[in-house]
Motif scaffolding. Structure first.
Motif, PDB file in Angstrom:
ATOM      1  N   ASP A 231       0.796  -1.231   0.000  1.00 47.84           N
ATOM      2  CA  ASP A 231       0.000   0.000   0.000  1.00 47.84           C
ATOM      3  C   ASP A 231       0.825   1.275   0.000  1.00 47.84           C
ATOM      4  O   ASP A 231       0.278   2.374  -0.064  1.00 47.84           O
ATOM      5  N   GLY A 232       2.149   1.167   0.081  1.00 46.20           N
ATOM      6  CA  GLY A 232       3.007   2.345   0.081  1.00 46.20           C
ATOM      7  C   GLY A 232       3.274   2.918   1.448  1.00 46.20           C
ATOM      8  O   GLY A 232       4.123   3.808   1.589  1.00 46.20           O
ATOM      9  N   LEU A 233       2.588   2.443   2.484  1.00 49.12           N
ATOM     10  CA  LEU A 233       2.782   2.962   3.839  1.00 49.12           C
ATOM     11  C   LEU A 233       3.317   1.906   4.799  1.00 49.12           C
ATOM     12  O   LEU A 233       4.094   2.210   5.698  1.00 49.12           O
ATOM     13  N   THR A 234       2.906   0.667   4.632  1.00 51.44           N
ATOM     14  CA  THR A 234       3.414  -0.427   5.454  1.00 51.44           C
ATOM     15  C   THR A 234       4.486  -1.168   4.674  1.00 51.44           C
ATOM     16  O   THR A 234       4.210  -1.723   3.602  1.00 51.44           O
ATOM     17  N   TRP A 235       5.716  -1.183   5.210  1.00 45.74           N
ATOM     18  CA  TRP A 235       6.862  -1.705   4.477  1.00 45.74           C
ATOM     19  C   TRP A 235       7.541  -2.849   5.219  1.00 45.74           C
ATOM     20  O   TRP A 235       7.511  -2.914   6.450  1.00 45.74           O
ATOM     21  N   THR A 236       8.131  -3.741   4.455  1.00 43.55           N
ATOM     22  CA  THR A 236       8.958  -4.781   5.051  1.00 43.55           C
ATOM     23  C   THR A 236      10.240  -4.163   5.599  1.00 43.55           C
ATOM     24  O   THR A 236      10.646  -3.076   5.193  1.00 43.55           O
ATOM     25  N   GLU A 237      10.877  -4.874   6.506  1.00 42.39           N
ATOM     26  CA  GLU A 237      12.180  -4.435   6.995  1.00 42.39           C
ATOM     27  C   GLU A 237      13.171  -4.483   5.838  1.00 42.39           C
ATOM     28  O   GLU A 237      13.250  -5.486   5.114  1.00 42.39           O
ATOM     29  N   PRO A 238      13.933  -3.407   5.603  1.00 42.75           N
ATOM     30  CA  PRO A 238      14.895  -3.419   4.500  1.00 42.75           C
ATOM     31  C   PRO A 238      15.898  -4.561   4.629  1.00 42.75           C
ATOM     32  O   PRO A 238      16.339  -4.898   5.730  1.00 42.75           O
ATOM     33  N   TYR A 239      16.215  -5.182   3.500  1.00 48.14           N
ATOM     34  CA  TYR A 239      17.179  -6.274   3.491  1.00 48.14           C
ATOM     35  C   TYR A 239      18.016  -6.187   2.225  1.00 48.14           C
ATOM     36  O   TYR A 239      17.629  -5.546   1.248  1.00 48.14           O
ATOM     37  N   ARG A 240      19.166  -6.833   2.245  1.00 48.79           N
ATOM     38  CA  ARG A 240      20.056  -6.825   1.100  1.00 48.79           C
ATOM     39  C   ARG A 240      19.686  -7.951   0.129  1.00 48.79           C
ATOM     40  O   ARG A 240      19.437  -9.089   0.547  1.00 48.79           O
ATOM     41  N   VAL A 241      19.672  -7.629  -1.162  1.00 43.27           N
ATOM     42  CA  VAL A 241      19.420  -8.658  -2.163  1.00 43.27           C
ATOM     43  C   VAL A 241      20.651  -9.552  -2.284  1.00 43.27           C
ATOM     44  O   VAL A 241      21.762  -9.157  -1.925  1.00 43.27           O
ATOM     45  N   THR A 242      20.440 -10.748  -2.778  1.00 41.01           N
ATOM     46  CA  THR A 242      21.534 -11.697  -2.964  1.00 41.01           C
ATOM     47  C   THR A 242      21.641 -12.091  -4.432  1.00 41.01           C
ATOM     48  O   THR A 242      20.664 -12.009  -5.187  1.00 41.01           O
TER      49      THR A 242
END
Length: 260
Positions: A231-242
């Motif tokens: 929805d643009g307001l609730t976000w996952t915790e940032p993580y690094r791509v592999t």
């Protein structure tokens, strides 16, 4: 993970069965599968952005440079006046819209451009998105501009204040903009904004761009970090791509596109 050359790649677009990536020192690369790429040099300037619309790719860059191609392989190089650095380009309603410092460029063919002066003459138009019949352009000064025809633009204040707005994307019926330190705001029409109470990224890194990919918004930035939201307001915790070996990617990510 494909590695193409040693220069920075700034943007990517898809059309006519090909992916086209643009970057520094005039480099433009094409691929049909996103894994195997062929790079070529078109001009000498940095290419900031590329878009596909009306049957052609249009790349924009420093000193007002533009390049046009129907197949992603053969390009026609041109320069518009005034020769500002065009940082972004979008396509909608039959028009290409490019942004630079205090100006909007409007073109129907990607070759001939008309410059439209904005109220804010000092800040850069970092990104332009089109959706629901509206163009929304965001600037380094924390403002946004909206237009339905690409010629007449109205300026609005955003919840970012005077803080840089890095990027904006349209999807799921709304525009979502991100700024420095992971600030996020959403809007339906560019006039009324809803802001997340806290940022989505620690101050140690920035989120550079945002895209709408596979029914969700994806913000991506420095040191390989990404975060996603429905929805643009609730976000996952940032993580690094592999990569395919499972190793984390530590390079800065500047562009992302949905795999066709």
């Amino acid at each position: 993970m494909a590695v193409v050359g040693t220069n920075d790649w700034q943007a990517i677009a898809y059309g006519n069965g090909k992916y086209v990536a643009v970057g520094a020192s005039g480099y433009i690369a094409t691929s049909t599968d996103g894994k195997n790429w062929t790079a070529r040099i078109i001009g000498t300037n940095l290419w900031w952005d590329v878009i596909y619309g009306n049957g052609k790719f249009v790349a924009v860059g420093l000193r007002g440079s533009t390049a046009i191609s129907t197949d992603g392989t053969n390009w026609t190089l041109s320069t518009r006046t005034p020769a500002y650095g065009m940082r972004s380009v979008a396509f909608g309603n039959g028009k290409f819209i490019a942004g630079d410092v205090g100006n909007i460029g409007v073109s129907t063919d990607g070759t001939t451009w008309t410059a439209i002066a904005l109220q804010d003459s000092t800040h850069v138009v970092n990104k332009i998105a089109f959706g629901n019949g509206i163009f929304v352009a965001v600037t380094s000064g924390g403002k946004c501009y909206t237009s339905t025809n690409g010629t007449s633009w109205a300026r609005y204040s955003t919840a970012f204040g005077g803080t840089n707005i890095s990027s904006i994307a349209y999807g799921n019926g709304k525009f979502v903009a991100i700024g420095y330190y992971g600030n996020v705001s959403t809007t339906i029409d560019g006039t009324t904004w809803t802001t997340r109470s806290d940022n989505i990224a620690p101050n140690a890194y920035y989120m550079n761009q945002i895209a709408y990919v596979h029914d969700r918004f994806v913000a991506f930035g420095n040191n390989g970090y990404i975060a996603t939201s429905i929805d643009g307001l609730t976000w996952t915790e940032p993580y690094r791509v592999t990569n395919e070996s499972g190793s984390t990617v530590k390079t800065d990510i500047f562009a992302m596109i949905k795999v066709q």
